[in-house]
Design an enzyme around this catalytic site. Structure first.
Site, PDB file in Angstrom:
ATOM      1  N   SER A  64       0.370  -1.116   0.544  1.00 46.63           N
ATOM      2  CA  SER A  64       0.335   0.037   0.205  1.00 46.63           C
ATOM      3  C   SER A  64       0.985   1.339  -0.028  1.00 46.63           C
ATOM      4  O   SER A  64       2.125   1.081   0.583  1.00 46.63           O
ATOM      5  CB  SER A  64      -1.278  -0.087   1.415  1.00 46.63           C
ATOM      6  OG  SER A  64      -1.829  -1.346   1.436  1.00 46.63           O
TER       7      SER A  64
HETATM    8  N1  SAM Z   1      -0.266  -5.496   4.441  1.00 48.69           N
HETATM    9  C1  SAM Z   1       0.536  -5.407   2.885  1.00 48.69           C
HETATM   10  C2  SAM Z   1       1.469  -5.050   2.629  1.00 48.69           C
HETATM   11  O1  SAM Z   1       1.913  -4.400   3.552  1.00 48.69           O
HETATM   12  O2  SAM Z   1       2.538  -5.637   1.782  1.00 48.69           O
HETATM   13  C3  SAM Z   1      -0.002  -4.950   1.609  1.00 48.69           C
HETATM   14  C4  SAM Z   1      -1.241  -6.280   1.606  1.00 48.69           C
HETATM   15  S1  SAM Z   1      -2.570  -6.143  -0.126  1.00 48.69           S
HETATM   16  C5  SAM Z   1      -2.782  -4.547  -0.196  1.00 48.69           C
HETATM   17  C6  SAM Z   1      -3.206  -7.767  -0.088  1.00 48.69           C
HETATM   18  C7  SAM Z   1      -2.982  -8.869   0.370  1.00 48.69           C
HETATM   19  O3  SAM Z   1      -4.020  -9.508   1.139  1.00 48.69           O
HETATM   20  C8  SAM Z   1      -2.666  -9.296  -0.922  1.00 48.69           C
HETATM   21  O4  SAM Z   1      -1.323 -10.132  -0.528  1.00 48.69           O
HETATM   22  C9  SAM Z   1      -3.969 -10.377  -0.824  1.00 48.69           C
HETATM   23  O5  SAM Z   1      -3.108 -11.262  -1.443  1.00 48.69           O
HETATM   24  C10 SAM Z   1      -3.825 -10.192   0.411  1.00 48.69           C
HETATM   25  N2  SAM Z   1      -4.964 -11.179   0.648  1.00 48.69           N
HETATM   26  C11 SAM Z   1      -6.611 -10.953   0.157  1.00 48.69           C
HETATM   27  N3  SAM Z   1      -7.306 -12.247   0.671  1.00 48.69           N
HETATM   28  C12 SAM Z   1      -6.996 -12.804   1.874  1.00 48.69           C
HETATM   29  C13 SAM Z   1      -7.133 -13.727   2.369  1.00 48.69           C
HETATM   30  N4  SAM Z   1      -8.327 -14.234   2.903  1.00 48.69           N
HETATM   31  N5  SAM Z   1      -6.410 -14.184   3.124  1.00 48.69           N
HETATM   32  C14 SAM Z   1      -5.767 -13.466   3.363  1.00 48.69           C
HETATM   33  N6  SAM Z   1      -5.060 -12.662   2.632  1.00 48.69           N
HETATM   34  C15 SAM Z   1      -5.328 -12.124   1.492  1.00 48.69           C
END
Ligand code: SAM
Length: 223
Positions: A64
């Site tokens: 993000s």
């Molecule tokens: N917090 C992260 C960082 O600091 O880089 C950025 C997160 S990114 C915007 C959203 C993440 O949520 C992605 O890596 C995606 O694979 C993960 N995601 C989506 N659905 C999910 C789920 N049900 N359980 C775990 N992770 C999930």
């Protein structure tokens, strides 16, 4: 040499993108000045690491925008002793910021490759108070519940019930809620057993998938 350049860019990032937007918690600013954001980003995109924007990290996912990381962290009002659950480890950067501000972080990522990469980076940086698990974070981490704070870094159709169930009394959850490109950042607080909602700002995140997330994948206007 590069490390010096990155350190300078990091200080500018904090001054121009975080402090200038009125986030002033010294512990948060200190963590963001210290933690090398570029280390969490693929080398091809290192030049973008300190810019005011999200960056691709692989698997069609993003780290993000720095301001969003700061804003969401600030909304949790961490004092230093909390146990925090993060859903969506992604690069591991947000987990590293949380780890600098709380006692223990539990973080769940659905993509195995991203979870493995994040674990390696955190280990290399000597950050020891983060536990990473690969799986469906929309179900939370019941074995370690309750949590003093929960941060969801992907957009949910509504607050997943397992997550609100795993929020401790007095705890705070920050979560983007809504459909593709049209979410609002919400803070949920548990007070005397009741959940109270505050709406903060419009945001645009990648979707939370899994049992309590979205069925389809959309990746537009991502943060
Ligand atoms: N917090 C992260 C960082 O600091 O880089 C950025 C997160 S990114 C915007 C959203 C993440 O949520 C992605 O890596 C995606 O694979 C993960 N995601 C989506 N659905 C999910 C789920 N049900 N359980 C775990 N992770 C999930």
């Amino acid at each position: 040499m590069n490390e010096e350049k990155f350190a300078r860019q990091r200080h500018e990032m904090v001054a121009e993108q975080i402090e200038a937007r009125h986030l002033r918690d010294p512990r948060l600013l200190d963590a963001m000045r210290r933690i090398p954001r570029h280390a969490f980003i693929p080398p091809t995109y290192h030049d973008l690491a300190y810019q005011d924007r999200p960056v691709l990290i692989g698997e069609n996912q993003t780290i993000s925008q720095p301001y969003i990381v700061a804003l969401m962290t600030n909304l949790l009002q961490l004092q230093g002793e909390e146990r925090v659950l993060e859903i969506g480890t992604g690069s591991g950067y947000q987990a590293a910021i949380l780890a600098a501000m709380a006692r223990q972080v539990y973080t769940i990522e659905r993509h195995e490759l991203l979870a493995e990469r994040a674990a390696e980076i955190l280990e290399k940086l000597g950050i020891k108070n983060v536990a990473i698990r690969q799986g469906d974070g929309s179900r939370g981490w019941p074995e370690e519940a309750p949590f003093d704070a929960i941060m969801v870094t992907a957009a949910a159709p509504r607050v997943p019930k397992p997550l609100s169930d795993q929020l401790a009394e007095g705890g705070r959850m920050v979560i983007p809620v809504g459909p593709a490109g049209m979410q609002q950042l919400e803070v949920w607080t548990r007070q005397s057993g009741q959940l109270k909602q505050d709406v903060i700002v419009p945001v645009s995140f990648v979707p939370l998938r899994g049992e309590f997330g979205f069925e389809d994948d959309w990746t537009t206007g991502i943060l």
